[in-house]
Every structure is written in C-alpha cells, then in structure tokens.
Design an enzyme around this catalytic site. Structure first.
Site, PDB file in Angstrom:
ATOM      1  N   ASP A 189      -9.103   6.553   3.498  1.00  0.00           N
ATOM      2  CA  ASP A 189      -9.480   7.465   2.420  1.00  0.00           C
ATOM      3  C   ASP A 189     -10.562   6.834   1.538  1.00  0.00           C
ATOM      4  O   ASP A 189     -10.715   5.609   1.498  1.00  0.00           O
ATOM      5  CB  ASP A 189      -8.264   7.774   1.534  1.00  0.00           C
ATOM      6  CG  ASP A 189      -7.178   8.521   2.297  1.00  0.00           C
ATOM      7  OD1 ASP A 189      -7.510   9.162   3.307  1.00  0.00           O
ATOM      8  OD2 ASP A 189      -6.009   8.438   1.874  1.00  0.00           O
TER       9      ASP A 189
HETATM   10  N1  URA Z   1      -2.672   6.286   4.649  1.00  0.00           N
HETATM   11  C1  URA Z   1      -3.247   6.896   3.603  1.00  0.00           C
HETATM   12  O1  URA Z   1      -2.586   7.617   2.873  1.00  0.00           O
HETATM   13  N2  URA Z   1      -4.538   6.696   3.383  1.00  0.00           N
HETATM   14  C2  URA Z   1      -5.308   5.889   4.136  1.00  0.00           C
HETATM   15  O2  URA Z   1      -6.501   5.742   3.877  1.00  0.00           O
HETATM   16  C3  URA Z   1      -4.699   5.264   5.234  1.00  0.00           C
HETATM   17  C4  URA Z   1      -3.365   5.460   5.474  1.00  0.00           C
END
Ligand code: URA
Length: 240
Positions: free
Chosen positions: A96
């Site tokens: 993310d």
């Molecule tokens: N889980 C999440 O919530 N975000 C990420 O970026 C990776 C795993």
C-alpha cells in the site's frame, strides 16, 4: 539473444539456421545479424521476445510511494526511487501507499507471476503496529483465519513483539497476498493498523538496504526464489 539471456549462443544460431527467427517480421538467416534492441522487434517462432536483460531488484520502499508504474492521481511511484535503472521494471505484487518495506521489482513477467501466484504460497513477514492491546483470543483468530469478503484467510503465524496499553507490535507471516490483507485482518479484530512494514519475502530480508534504497538480487537468490515457488527446495519459507 544470447546476451539478453534468452538462450545460449549455440541454440540461438540453431534457431536462426532453422529459419525460426525474424527481425521486424522478416526471417533472418545470418547468425551475426546486427539489431537495435530499442527499436527492432525480434520474434522466435512467431512470438516476439524481449531483448532486455532480465533484472531483479529488492527495494526498501518508504511510505508515500505507490507500487505501480504510474498513478492517475499523480502520486510518486516506486519507479521514482530508481531513476538510473533503464529497464522497464514493474513491482512484484503490491505494498500500500503508506506501507514500507521489502518490495521486489523485475522486468521478468514469468518471475513476477511465479512470486505473486496464490498457488505458490511464498511466506511474507510483516511488522504491524496496531492500536490497543491485542488479546490472546484475537491472536488466535488472526492465526486461524479471519473472514474477508466471505473467504477465510489462510493460517498465519502471529507473534507479539512488543506491547503497551496504547499499542501492540505484531509479527505476522502470511502465505497469500490479498488486498490490504493485514490492515483488514487487524481491523476485523478491532485493532486498526498504525504502521506496517514488510520485513521479509521468502528468504529475503532488508539487511543492508536502507529505506528508499535498493539492491540487485544475486543469480542464486533469483534461482532460490523460483525453486521455492515451484516447491523444488525445502519448504521453510513456504507453506506445506
Ligand atoms: N497488507 C496490507 O494491509 N497492506 C500491505 O501493503 C501489505 C499487506
């Protein structure tokens, strides 16, 4: 072709002799034919091939970068961290925008598929700081499976690394990569994520790679990752 790592020199010469290699649609017969990898299209048996060398790199992604090659909202992408890399890279899976840590990038589509395909289950380890004190039964739920969109998450390894009244630092090992998985899992048990870092992907970690920097994977590391995904080496970093 040999230089691009597609095949050996001898095999390339054989393919050319057999009339299977074309440049810009025209079959070539001379093994020494000079081509421009930037503008010529080379095909083998009618299938275009990439003449770029395959590269694999491990980036320590900071927060504030999107894991894609471009963003319609104009945000910075992880490629902005690699201005000197000429190859057309793309991220292997996603982190993310606000998640930090280990992200692989490559121009090898087969490798990316192998690493991202849920069937292969390479272990990914995250450190998640979340709000509140996470109770033992919440840990158990996280380990056993949480329903996300009606489908339970696969068994996960979960360990408390640090805890206070305000927050908990968890280590979570996943064997799948569903969208915003850690954040949604922790939200489901009532502990929103404050900070998330991916610290390991199979046998790879962030050692020696400061945030915002990257290193190339060695040939051995690439081979190990492929073998792990295909289940041809021991399964320490993979689900049985
Ligand atoms: N889980 C999440 O919530 N975000 C990420 O970026 C990776 C795993």
């Amino acid at each position: 072709m040999a230089r691009a790592g597609i095949t050996s020199r001898r095999k390339a010469e054989e393919l050319i002799k057999q009339g299977l290699v074309a440049v810009n649609g025209r079959v070539i017969t001379e093994p020494g034919t000079v081509i421009d990898p930037d503008s010529d299209v080379v095909s083998v048996n009618g299938k275009p091939i990439s003449l770029e060398r395959s590269i694999y790199l491990l980036l320590n992604k900071p927060a504030g970068y999107i894991s894609s090659v471009k963003d319609e909202r104009g945000r910075k992408t992880v490629l902005d961290l690699l201005p000197e890399v000429k190859e057309r890279l793309f991220p292997v899976g996603r982190l993310d925008y606000d998640t930090r840590g280990l992200l692989l990038l490559t121009n090898d589509g087969d490798f990316a598929n192998l690493m991202s395909h849920p069937r292969y289950h390479i272990a990914k380890v995250y450190h998640a700081r979340c709000r509140g004190k996470v109770a033992r039964d919440a840990i158990k739920k996280l380990q056993q499976g949480i329903l996300l969109d009606g489908v339970p998450t696969l068994p996960a390894r979960v360990k408390v690394l640090k805890q206070s009244k305000q927050d908990t630092l968890l280590e979570i090992e996943l064997h799948e990569g569903r969208k915003r998985q850690i954040k949604r899992m922790l939200m489901e048990v009532g502990h929103p994520v404050i900070e998330l870092v991916r610290v390991r992907f199979g046998p790879l970690d962030l050692k020696g790679v400061p945030e915002g920097e990257y290193r190339l994977l060695t040939r051995d590391e690439v081979e190990t990752m492929k073998n792990l995904a295909l289940g041809t080496v021991d399964s320490r970093h993979r689900r049985g």
